[in-house]
Design a protein around this motif. Structure first.
Motif, PDB file in Angstrom:
ATOM      1  N   ASP A   4       5.011  33.680 -29.485  1.00  0.00           N
ATOM      2  CA  ASP A   4       4.698  32.853 -28.321  1.00  0.00           C
ATOM      3  C   ASP A   4       4.070  33.761 -27.257  1.00  0.00           C
ATOM      4  N   ALA A   5       2.759  33.664 -27.085  1.00  0.00           N
ATOM      5  CA  ALA A   5       2.033  34.565 -26.187  1.00  0.00           C
ATOM      6  C   ALA A   5       2.282  34.280 -24.718  1.00  0.00           C
ATOM      7  N   THR A   6       3.090  33.258 -24.417  1.00  0.00           N
ATOM      8  CA  THR A   6       3.341  32.923 -23.008  1.00  0.00           C
ATOM      9  C   THR A   6       4.644  33.516 -22.485  1.00  0.00           C
ATOM     10  N   VAL A   7       5.416  34.179 -23.340  1.00  0.00           N
ATOM     11  CA  VAL A   7       6.724  34.662 -22.905  1.00  0.00           C
ATOM     12  C   VAL A   7       6.584  35.868 -21.988  1.00  0.00           C
ATOM     13  N   ASN A   8       7.614  36.123 -21.203  1.00  0.00           N
ATOM     14  CA  ASN A   8       7.667  37.266 -20.300  1.00  0.00           C
ATOM     15  C   ASN A   8       8.375  38.414 -21.024  1.00  0.00           C
ATOM     16  N   ASP A   9       7.584  39.372 -21.528  1.00  0.00           N
ATOM     17  CA  ASP A   9       8.205  40.444 -22.315  1.00  0.00           C
ATOM     18  C   ASP A   9       8.996  41.416 -21.451  1.00  0.00           C
ATOM     19  N   VAL A  10       8.654  41.530 -20.167  1.00  0.00           N
ATOM     20  CA  VAL A  10       9.437  42.392 -19.279  1.00  0.00           C
ATOM     21  C   VAL A  10      10.829  41.811 -19.069  1.00  0.00           C
ATOM     22  N   ALA A  11      10.906  40.500 -18.873  1.00  0.00           N
ATOM     23  CA  ALA A  11      12.213  39.849 -18.729  1.00  0.00           C
ATOM     24  C   ALA A  11      13.029  40.003 -20.012  1.00  0.00           C
ATOM     25  N   ALA A  12      12.375  39.847 -21.156  1.00  0.00           N
ATOM     26  CA  ALA A  12      13.066  40.011 -22.436  1.00  0.00           C
ATOM     27  C   ALA A  12      13.567  41.439 -22.599  1.00  0.00           C
ATOM     28  N   MET A  13      12.725  42.404 -22.235  1.00  0.00           N
ATOM     29  CA  MET A  13      13.116  43.806 -22.331  1.00  0.00           C
ATOM     30  C   MET A  13      14.361  44.087 -21.487  1.00  0.00           C
ATOM     31  N   ARG A  14      14.357  43.595 -20.242  1.00  0.00           N
ATOM     32  CA  ARG A  14      15.496  43.832 -19.356  1.00  0.00           C
ATOM     33  C   ARG A  14      16.779  43.241 -19.939  1.00  0.00           C
ATOM     34  N   ALA A  15      16.686  42.005 -20.442  1.00  0.00           N
ATOM     35  CA  ALA A  15      17.868  41.341 -20.980  1.00  0.00           C
ATOM     36  C   ALA A  15      18.410  42.073 -22.203  1.00  0.00           C
ATOM     37  N   ILE A  16      17.511  42.476 -23.098  1.00  0.00           N
ATOM     38  CA  ILE A  16      17.932  43.167 -24.315  1.00  0.00           C
ATOM     39  C   ILE A  16      18.491  44.548 -23.988  1.00  0.00           C
ATOM     40  N   ASN A  17      17.819  45.269 -23.101  1.00  0.00           N
ATOM     41  CA  ASN A  17      18.250  46.631 -22.778  1.00  0.00           C
ATOM     42  C   ASN A  17      19.593  46.671 -22.044  1.00  0.00           C
ATOM     43  N   SER A  18      19.970  45.570 -21.439  1.00  0.00           N
ATOM     44  CA  SER A  18      21.285  45.527 -20.783  1.00  0.00           C
ATOM     45  C   SER A  18      22.424  45.533 -21.794  1.00  0.00           C
ATOM     46  N   HIS A  19      22.096  45.404 -23.074  1.00  0.00           N
ATOM     47  CA  HIS A  19      23.098  45.406 -24.142  1.00  0.00           C
ATOM     48  C   HIS A  19      23.059  46.706 -24.949  1.00  0.00           C
ATOM     49  N   GLY A  20      22.570  47.782 -24.330  1.00  0.00           N
ATOM     50  CA  GLY A  20      22.619  49.084 -24.989  1.00  0.00           C
ATOM     51  C   GLY A  20      21.361  49.493 -25.711  1.00  0.00           C
ATOM     52  N   MET A  39       5.539  45.755 -24.236  1.00  0.00           N
ATOM     53  CA  MET A  39       4.164  46.114 -24.576  1.00  0.00           C
ATOM     54  C   MET A  39       3.216  45.901 -23.403  1.00  0.00           C
ATOM     55  N   SER A  40       3.503  44.904 -22.571  1.00  0.00           N
ATOM     56  CA  SER A  40       2.609  44.630 -21.445  1.00  0.00           C
ATOM     57  C   SER A  40       2.560  45.804 -20.475  1.00  0.00           C
ATOM     58  N   SER A  41       3.613  46.627 -20.423  1.00  0.00           N
ATOM     59  CA  SER A  41       3.637  47.764 -19.510  1.00  0.00           C
ATOM     60  C   SER A  41       2.682  48.867 -19.935  1.00  0.00           C
ATOM     61  N   LEU A  42       2.162  48.792 -21.156  1.00  0.00           N
ATOM     62  CA  LEU A  42       1.252  49.807 -21.672  1.00  0.00           C
ATOM     63  C   LEU A  42      -0.207  49.379 -21.575  1.00  0.00           C
ATOM     64  N   HIS A  43      -0.448  48.212 -20.984  1.00  0.00           N
ATOM     65  CA  HIS A  43      -1.806  47.692 -20.814  1.00  0.00           C
ATOM     66  C   HIS A  43      -2.302  47.935 -19.397  1.00  0.00           C
ATOM     67  N   LEU A  44      -3.592  48.199 -19.266  1.00  0.00           N
ATOM     68  CA  LEU A  44      -4.258  48.212 -17.967  1.00  0.00           C
ATOM     69  C   LEU A  44      -5.034  46.921 -17.746  1.00  0.00           C
ATOM     70  N   GLY A  45      -5.557  46.371 -18.831  1.00  0.00           N
ATOM     71  CA  GLY A  45      -6.288  45.112 -18.753  1.00  0.00           C
ATOM     72  C   GLY A  45      -5.415  43.950 -19.191  1.00  0.00           C
ATOM     73  N   GLU A  46      -6.046  42.964 -19.792  1.00  0.00           N
ATOM     74  CA  GLU A  46      -5.315  41.783 -20.260  1.00  0.00           C
ATOM     75  C   GLU A  46      -4.299  42.195 -21.315  1.00  0.00           C
ATOM     76  N   SER A  47      -3.057  41.749 -21.159  1.00  0.00           N
ATOM     77  CA  SER A  47      -1.990  42.197 -22.039  1.00  0.00           C
ATOM     78  C   SER A  47      -1.532  41.096 -22.987  1.00  0.00           C
ATOM     79  N   ARG A  48      -0.864  41.541 -24.028  1.00  0.00           N
ATOM     80  CA  ARG A  48      -0.262  40.652 -25.016  1.00  0.00           C
ATOM     81  C   ARG A  48       1.223  40.977 -25.059  1.00  0.00           C
ATOM     82  N   PRO A  49       2.110  40.020 -24.860  1.00  0.00           N
ATOM     83  CA  PRO A  49       3.538  40.337 -24.765  1.00  0.00           C
ATOM     84  C   PRO A  49       4.120  40.794 -26.099  1.00  0.00           C
TER      85      PRO A  49
END
Length: 475
Positions: free
Chosen positions: A411-427, A433-443
């Motif tokens: 699902d290309a509309t999801v917020n991968d940063v939000a997903a990362m934060r939620a998952i990383n809170s569990h260890g 991936m969007s944090s590694l883009h300068l232009g248009e990103s893909r989550p």
């Protein structure tokens, strides 16, 4: 068979006859002496002409096919592959603003990218090398003379990367530095004016290595993202004026893991020659390949001295050693050496001397073989576990090499940063991936596999799958 008569005799003393056959044919193809479509000699005929085993020629041909120099179909002769002409290099456009991009990134959790498994470090062998050099280091090596690198280490590194990565250079072109980041900073300081000029253009892969992005910005570069696809970076899609430098990871692109195709490599080299740009080839973790042998370095097919090749021992041995190297084009050596001394980017002479012995005695090669097997098992386990548990959410990269695995949300509309934060809170310590883009990103999510033991991969993937099934993870 006339082409064979023009070849120099193989050097049987130095060995690696397969590599010699591969390089001789590759170089003739690149120089146009074997044009596209030309039928190559049969493996049996070439083996007889060169006086080598047929298996040697077969292996060389297979390597040339893997890298795109030769092509063959069942029942047909093997021929030289055709390389399409590069497309126009984009239309004029202003580079993107270089505002810093800050994204949370947790350290120390499961699946952390970019971190090798240092628990396997060869302590005993390293201690012997370090102890021996600590007791007997020559007096003249303790002065200021070897600031750019101990000659023995330069030679040992060059021997290794010439044999394993196809790098072609002289020992004086090899500079020893504390990290790849230091090498990028030194080269950028020489190549860029660092005065805010709009001419200080640097092209960089998108998505790409965030540390390289930050270092080039600090050096004063105006960054222009160049999109990557399944063939690697596509300079035909770059925008704006020609750059002063181009940063790439062609053998194992970070973070996607793809290998730059031969046509793209040749187009990049030709563009750099035509414009005067310098290509920074960061080899990162390309020594780890699980499906095929490592692809030869871009520097090895560079005939215009436009490539600076960067390598590090952080991923192959340990980050704490603080040893990396840069193979610099001849015309830049003097300027980069001066910049290195001024910046104090120097590695301890005891570490350099011990590492020279560690490589020359074959201990480094043995450690690489061991770790390649370890990481191959872990990558296979991670890919299998993620496909099984998370396949409905994620599309995975091939996982054919390196220490990280890229994935993208279906699902290309999801917020991968939000997903990362939620998952990383569990260890966990995934990266968006969007944090590694300068232009248009893909989550997507980036997984590190180096410290994930195979037996633990399934449970970790199942836990992530449970989190991805929860809609709250994406909010």
């Amino acid at each position: 068979m006339t082409i064979v008569a023009q070849w120099p005799a193989l050097d049987r003393v130095s060995g690696d006859l397969e590599g010699q056959v591969y390089r001789l044919m590759r170089d003739r193809i690149l120089r146009g002496q074997m044009p596209a479509g030309q039928r190559v000699p049969s493996t049996r005929g070439l083996a007889i002409s060169l006086g080598v085993a047929r298996s040697t020629v077969v292996s060389a041909y297979e390597r040339l096919k893997e890298e795109g120099y030769l092509q063959s179909t069942t029942g047909a002769a093997t021929r030289v592959a055709a390389f399409p002409s590069p497309s126009p290099f984009g239309q004029p456009a202003a580079p993107l603003p270089n505002a810093p991009r800050i994204t949370e990134f947790k350290r120390g959790g499961l699946f952390e990218p970019g971190v090798p498994d240092v628990s396997t470090f060869p302590h005993a062998a390293w201690a012997r090398c370090l102890g021996a050099r600590g007791r007997s280091l020559r007096v003249h090596d303790l002065g200021y003379g070897a600031q750019n690198g101990l000659p023995e280490l330069r030679a040992a590194i060059l021997d290794h990367i010439s044999a394993t990565r196809g790098v072609a250079a002289r020992p004086e072109q090899v500079l020893i530095v504390p990290s790849t980041g230091a090498a990028i900073g030194l080269l950028a300081s020489v190549l860029l004016r660092a005065n805010g000029s709009n001419d200080d253009i640097a092209w960089i892969e998108d998505p790409g290595y965030a540390t390289a992005q930050a270092l080039l910005r600090v050096a004063g570069a105006n960054l222009v993202p160049v999109p990557c696809d399944e063939e690697g970076v596509d300079i035909g899609r770059a925008a704006g004026p020609p750059p002063r430098l181009i940063y790439v990871t062609p053998s194992h692109q970070y973070p996607t893991g793809v290998t730059m195709s031969l046509p793209r490599r040749l187009a990049l080299l030709e563009f750099a020659r035509a414009t005067g740009a310098i290509v920074l080839e960061d080899d990162y973790d390309s020594e780890f390949q699980y499906a095929t042998r490592p692809i030869a370095a871009l520097q090895g097919i560079d005939r215009g001295e436009v490539v600076a090749y960067l390598g590090t021992f952080s991923k192959t041995l340990a980050p704490g050693m603080r040893v990396a190297y840069a193979v610099v084009p001849s015309r830049l050596v003097a300027a980069v050496e001066v910049a290195q001394r001024l910046r104090g980017a120097i590695v301890s002479i005891h570490i350099q001397a011990a590492l020279a012995d560690f490589i020359s005695e074959g201990r480094f090669r043995a450690h690489l073989r061991h770790m390649n097997a370890v990481y191959a098992e872990r990558m296979a386990a991670v890919v299998s576990a993620l496909k099984h548990h998370c396949g409905q959410h994620l599309t995975l990269g091939e996982g054919s090499g390196g220490q990280q695995l890229a994935s993208w949300f279906r699902d290309a509309t999801v917020n991968d940063v939000a997903a990362m934060r939620a998952i990383n809170s569990h260890g966990f310590a995934l990266r968006a991936m969007s944090s590694l883009h300068l232009g248009e990103s893909r989550p997507g999510l980036l997984f590190g596999i180096a410290r994930m033991e195979a037996h633990a991969a399934d449970a970790a993937a199942a836990k992530i799958a449970g989190l991805l099934d929860d809609p709250a993870t994406f909010s």
